[in-house]
Scaffold this motif. Structure first.
Motif, PDB file in Angstrom:
ATOM      1  N   UNK B 112      52.245  28.769  52.023  1.00 28.84           N
ATOM      2  CA  UNK B 112      52.306  30.027  52.762  1.00 28.84           C
ATOM      3  C   UNK B 112      51.940  31.301  51.922  1.00 28.84           C
ATOM      4  N   UNK B 114      50.900  31.728  49.113  1.00 29.11           N
ATOM      5  CA  UNK B 114      49.630  31.447  48.529  1.00 29.11           C
ATOM      6  C   UNK B 114      48.644  31.945  49.128  1.00 29.11           C
ATOM      7  N   UNK B 115      48.836  31.784  50.571  1.00 26.77           N
ATOM      8  CA  UNK B 115      47.870  31.950  51.470  1.00 26.77           C
ATOM      9  C   UNK B 115      48.139  33.582  51.875  1.00 26.77           C
ATOM     10  N   UNK B 117      48.682  35.863  49.505  1.00 22.01           N
ATOM     11  CA  UNK B 117      48.170  36.357  48.700  1.00 22.01           C
ATOM     12  C   UNK B 117      46.503  36.225  48.295  1.00 22.01           C
ATOM     13  N   UNK B 118      46.322  35.183  48.964  1.00 23.68           N
ATOM     14  CA  UNK B 118      44.732  35.044  48.881  1.00 23.68           C
ATOM     15  C   UNK B 118      44.112  35.854  50.164  1.00 23.68           C
ATOM     16  N   UNK B 119      44.780  36.049  51.004  1.00 25.29           N
ATOM     17  CA  UNK B 119      44.427  37.000  52.098  1.00 25.29           C
ATOM     18  C   UNK B 119      44.322  38.575  51.627  1.00 25.29           C
ATOM     19  N   UNK B 121      44.231  39.405  48.370  1.00 28.63           N
ATOM     20  CA  UNK B 121      42.978  39.835  47.581  1.00 28.63           C
ATOM     21  C   UNK B 121      41.737  39.867  48.281  1.00 28.63           C
ATOM     22  N   UNK B 122      41.522  38.955  49.355  1.00 24.66           N
ATOM     23  CA  UNK B 122      39.971  39.121  50.073  1.00 24.66           C
ATOM     24  C   UNK B 122      40.149  40.478  50.718  1.00 24.66           C
ATOM     25  N   UNK B 179      50.251  35.622  40.472  1.00 21.83           N
ATOM     26  CA  UNK B 179      50.767  35.508  41.956  1.00 21.83           C
ATOM     27  C   UNK B 179      51.751  36.719  42.050  1.00 21.83           C
ATOM     28  N   UNK B 180      51.726  37.938  41.478  1.00 24.78           N
ATOM     29  CA  UNK B 180      52.561  39.065  41.570  1.00 24.78           C
ATOM     30  C   UNK B 180      53.871  38.691  41.220  1.00 24.78           C
TER      31      UNK B 180
END
Lengths: 157, 180
Positions: B112, B114-115, B117-119, B121-122, B179-180
């Motif tokens: 979760x 990671x998701x 974080x990915x959102x 950056x996107x 990952x911050x």
């Protein structure tokens, strides 16, 4: 535990639903959509009984709202595993416990790679910008792909 | 009486070594003592990633992915550990349901996080894209773009090939920084 037959086209869960369960897909395939039913609808991925048999396994563990909508793509057979039967289910077939963990682990690895790629793409693009050079087309396309992912998943098209 | 196999490791013992592949993939959980997880153990680049305490587990990647050990595990005190292989899982679930639950929860919350974080950056990329070749007049956005660009450079400067698996599991501090 009862295996349910789900006809093609059935919505299994919707984005935002809170249901503390996961599904063990024993037959068929399920599509995961963003913006299901809207003009901006977009298929994110397809899960199949053979390849990635668990659906919504994170919901069983932390009961967070569903992040996307799942629709039966073919007629499907599935088991519903909830807080009441999870212990029996895993105990009676311990290989499923390992399989759920492997699926979580595979997704973590794939997402880690995607994330790393996004960080790298930003860094490379900013390098060009700082030097006052134009960004190569391959990087622009990659950036666009990441932006599209955000637009699709956030519903902000 | 537990039917799970236990092993005793005196303080200072190597439990497993980075890069080694166990004959039978296994993970451990700590019944008594403390275990240190290291990269490049015994070299000048040695780095402690984390400490594993009682009722927690380590080495699960070998069990899940049949991968070589991504780090070295050392007994920091005298330790008694459960050794869990694939065929012990049923027994393990019966005897240590809370550790299994903890594993699943940690894996889920990692995914979760990671998701998110990915959102993020996107999202940053999508916002930056809207400005095209112009420099955005949005300071917060500029800061975020810079932040991500710098993460990559910090990551490149410090990362080791051997830590790739550990990174995925949030063990590597450089990776945690990324990952911050």
């Amino acid at each position: 535990m009862e295996t349910k037959l789900i006809p093609a086209g059935t919505v299994i869960f919707k984005k935002g639903d809170i249901e503390r369960c996961m599904y063990d897909l024993t037959q068929g395939s399920v599509a995961i959509y963003a913006d299901y039913g809207l003009p901006t609808e977009r298929k994110l991925t397809t899960l199949s009984a053979e390849k990635n048999r668990f659906l919504g396994e994170m919901g069983l563990i932390d009961a967070a709202p569903r992040s996307a909508t799942a629709v039966a793509e073919t007629d499907c057979r599935m088991l519903t595993i909830d807080a009441n039967n999870a212990k029996d289910y895993f105990y009676n077939s311990p290989e499923t416990l390992l399989a759920v963990m492997r699926q979580l682990s595979d997704r973590t690895r794939a997402l880690t790679n995607d994330y790393t790629e996004a960080v790298k793409t930003i860094a490379e693009s900013e390098d060009y910008r700082k030097k006052g050079e134009s960004i190569p087309k391959r990087l622009i396309e990659k950036l666009h792909g990441f932006a599209d992912i955000w637009r699709a998943l956030s519903g902000k098209n | 009486m537990s039917q799970l196999r236990t092993e005793t490791f005196p303080k200072g013992t190597l439990i497993f070594k980075e890069g080694s592949a166990p004959e039978v993939p296994c993970m451990y959980d700590v019944l008594t003592g403390r275990v240190g997880i290291y990269l490049n153990y015994g070299t000048p680049e040695q780095k402690q990633l984390t400490t594993i305490e009682i009722d927690s587990y380590f080495g699960e990647m070998s069990l899940l992915e049949n991968a070589p050990r991504s780090a070295t595990a050392v007994a920091l005190t005298d330790c008694i550990l459960h050794v869990i292989t694939e065929k012990d899982l049923q027994q393990y679930l019966q005897e240590r349901p809370n550790v299994v639950k903890q594993m699943l929860q940690q894996m889920t919350s990692r995914l979760r996080g990671l998701t998110d974080q990915y959102m993020d950056i996107c999202h940053t990329i999508a916002e930056r894209e809207a400005y095209g070749v112009e420099q955005p007049k949005d300071d917060d956005l500029n800061k975020k773009v810079d932040h991500y660009a710098q993460l990559w450079n910090a990551y490149l400067a410090e990362t080791h090939e051997s830590s790739l698996y550990a990174q995925q599991y949030g063990w590597d501090s450089t990776w945690n920084q990324l990952l911050r």
